[in-house]
Design an enzyme around this catalytic site. Structure first.
Site, PDB file in Angstrom:
ATOM      1  N   PRO A   2       0.830  -1.206   0.000  1.00  0.00           N
ATOM      2  CA  PRO A   2       0.000   0.000   0.000  1.00  0.00           C
ATOM      3  C   PRO A   2       0.869   1.262   0.000  1.00  0.00           C
ATOM      4  O   PRO A   2       1.785   1.396   0.807  1.00  0.00           O
ATOM      5  CB  PRO A   2      -0.795  -0.130   1.302  1.00  0.00           C
ATOM      6  CG  PRO A   2      -0.840  -1.599   1.566  1.00  0.00           C
ATOM      7  CD  PRO A   2       0.497  -2.107   1.107  1.00  0.00           C
ATOM      8  N   GLU A   3       0.582   2.161  -0.932  1.00  0.00           N
ATOM      9  CA  GLU A   3       1.318   3.419  -1.028  1.00  0.00           C
ATOM     10  C   GLU A   3       0.398   4.564  -0.591  1.00  0.00           C
ATOM     11  O   GLU A   3      -0.660   4.325  -0.004  1.00  0.00           O
ATOM     12  CB  GLU A   3       1.840   3.598  -2.456  1.00  0.00           C
ATOM     13  CG  GLU A   3       2.762   2.455  -2.878  1.00  0.00           C
ATOM     14  CD  GLU A   3       3.326   2.584  -4.286  1.00  0.00           C
ATOM     15  OE1 GLU A   3       3.353   3.710  -4.833  1.00  0.00           O
ATOM     16  OE2 GLU A   3       3.735   1.552  -4.857  1.00  0.00           O
ATOM     17  N   LYS A  62       2.859   6.788   3.833  1.00  0.00           N
ATOM     18  CA  LYS A  62       2.427   5.412   4.053  1.00  0.00           C
ATOM     19  C   LYS A  62       2.041   5.148   5.505  1.00  0.00           C
ATOM     20  O   LYS A  62       1.581   4.053   5.827  1.00  0.00           O
ATOM     21  CB  LYS A  62       3.538   4.446   3.627  1.00  0.00           C
ATOM     22  CG  LYS A  62       3.893   4.545   2.145  1.00  0.00           C
ATOM     23  CD  LYS A  62       5.006   3.580   1.782  1.00  0.00           C
ATOM     24  CE  LYS A  62       5.442   3.771   0.336  1.00  0.00           C
ATOM     25  NZ  LYS A  62       6.525   2.836  -0.048  1.00  0.00           N
ATOM     26  N   TYR A 108      -5.118 -14.021  10.313  1.00  0.00           N
ATOM     27  CA  TYR A 108      -3.931 -13.183  10.513  1.00  0.00           C
ATOM     28  C   TYR A 108      -4.242 -11.832  11.163  1.00  0.00           C
ATOM     29  O   TYR A 108      -3.520 -10.869  10.970  1.00  0.00           O
ATOM     30  CB  TYR A 108      -3.190 -12.957   9.183  1.00  0.00           C
ATOM     31  CG  TYR A 108      -2.981 -14.215   8.379  1.00  0.00           C
ATOM     32  CD1 TYR A 108      -2.114 -15.219   8.820  1.00  0.00           C
ATOM     33  CD2 TYR A 108      -3.667 -14.423   7.185  1.00  0.00           C
ATOM     34  CE1 TYR A 108      -1.932 -16.386   8.092  1.00  0.00           C
ATOM     35  CE2 TYR A 108      -3.488 -15.592   6.449  1.00  0.00           C
ATOM     36  CZ  TYR A 108      -2.621 -16.565   6.909  1.00  0.00           C
ATOM     37  OH  TYR A 108      -2.446 -17.714   6.181  1.00  0.00           O
ATOM     38  N   ARG A 129       2.172 -11.311   6.548  1.00  0.00           N
ATOM     39  CA  ARG A 129       3.630 -11.261   6.379  1.00  0.00           C
ATOM     40  C   ARG A 129       4.360 -10.728   7.614  1.00  0.00           C
ATOM     41  O   ARG A 129       5.569 -10.834   7.707  1.00  0.00           O
ATOM     42  CB  ARG A 129       3.989 -10.397   5.174  1.00  0.00           C
ATOM     43  CG  ARG A 129       3.808 -11.117   3.850  1.00  0.00           C
ATOM     44  CD  ARG A 129       4.541 -10.384   2.750  1.00  0.00           C
ATOM     45  NE  ARG A 129       4.696 -11.209   1.568  1.00  0.00           N
ATOM     46  CZ  ARG A 129       5.441 -10.877   0.522  1.00  0.00           C
ATOM     47  NH1 ARG A 129       6.096  -9.737   0.535  1.00  0.00           N
ATOM     48  NH2 ARG A 129       5.540 -11.663  -0.511  1.00  0.00           N
ATOM     49  N   LYS A 176      21.253  16.466  -4.452  1.00  0.00           N
ATOM     50  CA  LYS A 176      21.620  15.055  -4.357  1.00  0.00           C
ATOM     51  C   LYS A 176      22.039  14.517  -5.713  1.00  0.00           C
ATOM     52  O   LYS A 176      21.526  14.953  -6.748  1.00  0.00           O
ATOM     53  CB  LYS A 176      20.435  14.232  -3.820  1.00  0.00           C
ATOM     54  CG  LYS A 176      19.984  14.650  -2.428  1.00  0.00           C
ATOM     55  CD  LYS A 176      18.748  13.874  -2.000  1.00  0.00           C
ATOM     56  CE  LYS A 176      18.265  14.318  -0.621  1.00  0.00           C
ATOM     57  NZ  LYS A 176      19.208  13.929   0.444  1.00  0.00           N
TER      58      LYS A 176
END
Length: 366
Positions: A2-3, A62, A108, A129, A176
């Site tokens: 998920p973003e 997130k 879960y 996970r 950068k």
């Protein structure tokens, strides 16, 4: 994973179904990774939530949080495959017809919430996970972003438009020397952009993902800024429902819709190729995303063999969980041993298969 867009979807549903309601029953299952690595425990979480009213919900990239009628508040990160289910509500950002996805309580689960109303509202945080993180932050609700882990992360391109300006982005990319996609994925720079959003942004900006950030022209940076806000705002407004994404978006075609031996192409016939940038598989349209400066490695724009199936994206651990790499202990013969905790934190073969199946059965079959 998920973003920003997917997390905004769950914040929407929390506000719709849970905010303003008192929690009559809270259950949390012990997990020394999901809770423990975030510095709390299931028992502490349960005690902190029980009997309180959910006052609000918010997001930074997130990360998302649920604010309570009094501190502490819950701050969460879904990791690779975590999610918040609300019973009888379609919170998922993809279609799912699996019988197990209708079970309650779901498999879960890490915590369960029940409100005191009639009929009651039920919610469950799930993660097979165990890469998600659930923590408690003890501070006033309006100061959550001043505390770890949020304070270590960059601004949110949707919530912090006053910060993510042309000038801010120009200073960031020119300071950068890294591949531009790597810069976008680094949550310390900007919060919420993950693999698919990074690819979509760079496609619309017509920038090659490997090009060094400090070589972008002023015009390219301006277009990048426009594309960041366009992709983020549009996907959030559509609640991350990819069926509603514009047909010309790269997302709709990046994996050839899961069909084997079918080259991935856009509707106009332009070819999509794949390369690795910063350890992540990137979908690129060479005819659109030209190299206009030095890149991290000189890879031609010719045909590439399409991977059999896309690997799921994996973000590094949140900043506050990062620690210097420790030298592994050896067994006396120079062979490294793996600690039990490290082994548990890695997804099992079964978990990988389940995740891959879910990914193919959702976004790729739309």
């Amino acid at each position: 994973m998920p973003e920003l867009a997917e997390v905004s979807r769950i914040v929407h549903f929390i506000r719709k179904h849970l905010v303003g309601k008192k929690l009559a029953n809270v259950q949390a299952q012990h997990d020394d990774i999901v809770f423990g690595k975030a510095g709390t425990s299931a028992a502490e979480f349960q005690k902190a939530m029980q009997g309180k009213t959910i006052a609000g919900a918010g997001q930074q990239g997130k990360y998302f949080w649920i604010t309570m009628s009094s501190p502490p508040h819950a701050v969460m990160h879904f990791g690779m495959a975590g999610w918040l289910k609300i019973r009888n509500a379609d919170t998922y950002y993809y279609r799912t017809d699996k019988p197990e996805d209708k079970e309650w309580p779901p498999k879960y689960w890490k915590f369960l919430l029940e409100t005191d109303e009639d009929p009651k509202t039920e919610a469950a945080f799930v993660d097979f996970r165990r890469l998600a993180r659930i923590r408690l932050v003890d501070c006033p609700a309006d100061e959550i972003r001043k505390h770890s882990p949020l304070k270590e992360n960059g601004p949110d391109p949707v919530a912090d438009k006053d910060i993510v300006t042309d000038e801010w982005l120009k200073e960031k990319v020119q300071s950068k020397k890294v591949p531009i996609k790597a810069l976008l994925l680094d949550q310390a720079n900007i919060s919420g952009i993950g693999n698919w959003m990074g690819d979509e942004i760079l496609y619309h900006a017509k920038i090659h993902p490997e090009q060094y950030s400090n070589t972008l022209t002023d015009d390219q940076i301006k277009q990048l800024h426009t594309s960041i806000h366009y992709v983020c705002d549009t996907s959030v407004e559509l609640l991350a429902d990819s069926e509603k994404f514009p047909e010309e978006w790269l997302f709709k075609h990046r994996w050839g819709k899961g069909k084997k031996n079918k080259p991935a192409v856009l509707p106009n016939g332009e070819k999509i190729v794949y390369l690795t940038v910063g350890g992540r598989t990137s979908a690129v349209v060479p005819s659109v995303q030209k190299k206009t400066g030095p890149v991290s490695k000189d890879i031609g724009d010719g045909d590439r063999k399409r991977p059999a199936a896309p690997k799921e994206e994996s973000d590094p651990e949140p900043a506050e969980d990062d620690a210097p790499a420790k030298k592994r202990a050896t067994n006396g013969r120079g062979k490294a041993t793996v600690k039990k905790e490290e082994a548990e934190d890695k997804p099992t073969k079964k978990a990988k298969e389940q995740s891959a199946g879910r990914r193919r059965s959702t976004r790729l079959t739309r």
